[in-house]
Design a protein around this motif. Structure first.
Motif, PDB file in Angstrom:
ATOM      1  N   GLN A  87       1.076  -1.392   0.116  1.00 41.46           N
ATOM      2  CA  GLN A  87       0.074   0.093   0.151  1.00 41.46           C
ATOM      3  C   GLN A  87       1.278   1.518   0.013  1.00 41.46           C
ATOM      4  OE1 GLN A  87      -3.542   1.970   2.871  1.00 41.46           O
ATOM      5  NE2 GLN A  87      -3.672  -0.431   2.512  1.00 41.46           N
ATOM      6  N   ASN A  88       0.186   2.446  -0.780  1.00 39.07           N
ATOM      7  CA  ASN A  88       1.249   3.318  -0.921  1.00 39.07           C
ATOM      8  C   ASN A  88       0.532   4.649  -0.216  1.00 39.07           C
ATOM      9  OD1 ASN A  88       2.823   2.595  -2.378  1.00 39.07           O
ATOM     10  ND2 ASN A  88       1.944   2.889  -3.740  1.00 39.07           N
ATOM     11  N   VAL A  89       1.411   5.363   0.786  1.00 44.81           N
ATOM     12  CA  VAL A  89       0.847   5.798   1.930  1.00 44.81           C
ATOM     13  C   VAL A  89       0.608   7.577   1.491  1.00 44.81           C
ATOM     14  CG1 VAL A  89      -0.267   7.035   3.699  1.00 44.81           C
ATOM     15  CG2 VAL A  89       0.490   4.551   3.375  1.00 44.81           C
ATOM     16  N   THR A  90      -0.093   8.234   1.140  1.00 42.76           N
ATOM     17  CA  THR A  90       0.698   9.652   0.711  1.00 42.76           C
ATOM     18  C   THR A  90       0.606  10.826   2.190  1.00 42.76           C
ATOM     19  OG1 THR A  90      -1.129  10.256  -1.093  1.00 42.76           O
ATOM     20  CG2 THR A  90      -0.223  12.184  -0.170  1.00 42.76           C
ATOM     21  N   LEU A 116       9.700  -6.904   5.392  1.00 43.78           N
ATOM     22  CA  LEU A 116       9.176  -5.226   5.589  1.00 43.78           C
ATOM     23  C   LEU A 116       9.724  -4.312   4.536  1.00 43.78           C
ATOM     24  CD1 LEU A 116       6.525  -3.368   5.550  1.00 43.78           C
ATOM     25  CD2 LEU A 116       8.362  -3.058   7.891  1.00 43.78           C
ATOM     26  N   THR A 117       9.874  -4.021   3.588  1.00 46.42           N
ATOM     27  CA  THR A 117      10.390  -3.183   2.887  1.00 46.42           C
ATOM     28  C   THR A 117       9.614  -1.992   2.873  1.00 46.42           C
ATOM     29  OG1 THR A 117       9.628  -3.201   1.051  1.00 46.42           O
ATOM     30  CG2 THR A 117      12.067  -4.605   1.881  1.00 46.42           C
ATOM     31  N   GLY A 123       6.527   0.538  -4.065  1.00 44.40           N
ATOM     32  CA  GLY A 123       7.512  -0.176  -4.368  1.00 44.40           C
ATOM     33  C   GLY A 123       8.620   0.193  -3.894  1.00 44.40           C
ATOM     34  N   GLY A 124       9.492   0.423  -2.960  1.00 51.42           N
ATOM     35  CA  GLY A 124      10.633   1.308  -3.181  1.00 51.42           C
ATOM     36  C   GLY A 124      11.197   0.304  -2.322  1.00 51.42           C
ATOM     37  N   LEU A 148       5.116   7.301   0.842  1.00 58.36           N
ATOM     38  CA  LEU A 148       5.168   6.413   1.369  1.00 58.36           C
ATOM     39  C   LEU A 148       4.981   4.649   1.550  1.00 58.36           C
ATOM     40  CD1 LEU A 148       6.958   5.726   4.583  1.00 58.36           C
ATOM     41  CD2 LEU A 148       4.758   6.327   5.479  1.00 58.36           C
ATOM     42  N   SER A 149       5.334   4.010   0.503  1.00 59.40           N
ATOM     43  CA  SER A 149       5.202   2.886   0.240  1.00 59.40           C
ATOM     44  C   SER A 149       5.325   2.134   1.465  1.00 59.40           C
ATOM     45  CB  SER A 149       5.746   2.640  -0.873  1.00 59.40           C
ATOM     46  OG  SER A 149       5.692   1.198  -2.064  1.00 59.40           O
TER      47      SER A 149
END
Length: 191
Positions: A87-90, A116-117, A123-124, A148-149
């Motif tokens: 999940q990507n978070v702003t 966990l990355t 995806g970074g 924040l991914s």
């Protein structure tokens, strides 16, 4: 350098605006308006995996399970198999975010790996890259971008775990980015 200006939206709603180098902050009732709250969509997995992007390779599975009131279930059986949930978070760039989560029933056997990355791009992995074990975890991360991914993953033979209660919280002032630097702030006027 910052300046403070009144802002009266109506006769019943009045604010103060703090204008600084590339930011705008807000005050009401003699207090700074703060931002707090969970930025993750569906981190409790109560009914499904909505809000998350799941991907698998080979026999890897990424499913929702009703165990413990709802969890994300990761499983891989083969050496070259994998499963991940992202999940990507702003977020506000440069502000510390607190990431918490719970891992249950983790089993890693054979060539299995679980981790966990966290990255500042989709995806970074430039901010955090850690193995996953059983228990509750809390990490503080600061992204240099507004992304924040989070990627939870398993790979290899015999990896299994349940993920629950994922949160990303941010504290601090409610702030908007503006294009004015230190030299331009003092020239801003209001009507």
């Amino acid at each position: 350098t910052s300046i403070v200006r009144p802002f009266e939206f109506s006769v019943t709603q009045a604010y103060m605006l703090e204008v600084g180098c590339e930011y705008l902050r807000f005050y009401k009732n003699n207090a700074q308006i703060q931002v707090e709250g969970d930025l993750i969509s569906n981190g409790t997995f109560n009914t499904d995996l909505s809000g998350w992007t799941a991907s698998t390779v080979g026999s890897g599975t990424m499913t929702w399970s009703s165990l413990y009131g709802g969890v994300a279930r990761f499983f891989v059986a083969g050496d070259s198999d994998s499963a991940q949930l992202r999940q990507n978070v702003t977020v506000v760039a440069g502000r510390a975010q607190v990431l918490t989560f719970l891992v249950r029933d983790r089993v890693v056997a054979g060539t299995g790996l679980a981790g966990l990355t966290v990255g500042s791009t989709a995806g970074g992995s430039d901010l955090l890259n850690v193995p996953i074990t059983d228990g509750s975890f809390s990490y503080t991360v600061t992204s240099t971008t507004t992304t924040l991914s989070l990627t939870f993953r398993v790979s290899g033979n015999g990896a299994f775990f349940l993920l629950d209660d994922v949160t990303v919280t941010s504290g601090g002032p409610h702030e908007l980015a503006i294009p004015y630097d230190h030299a331009e702030v003092t020239g801003i006027d209001t009507v």
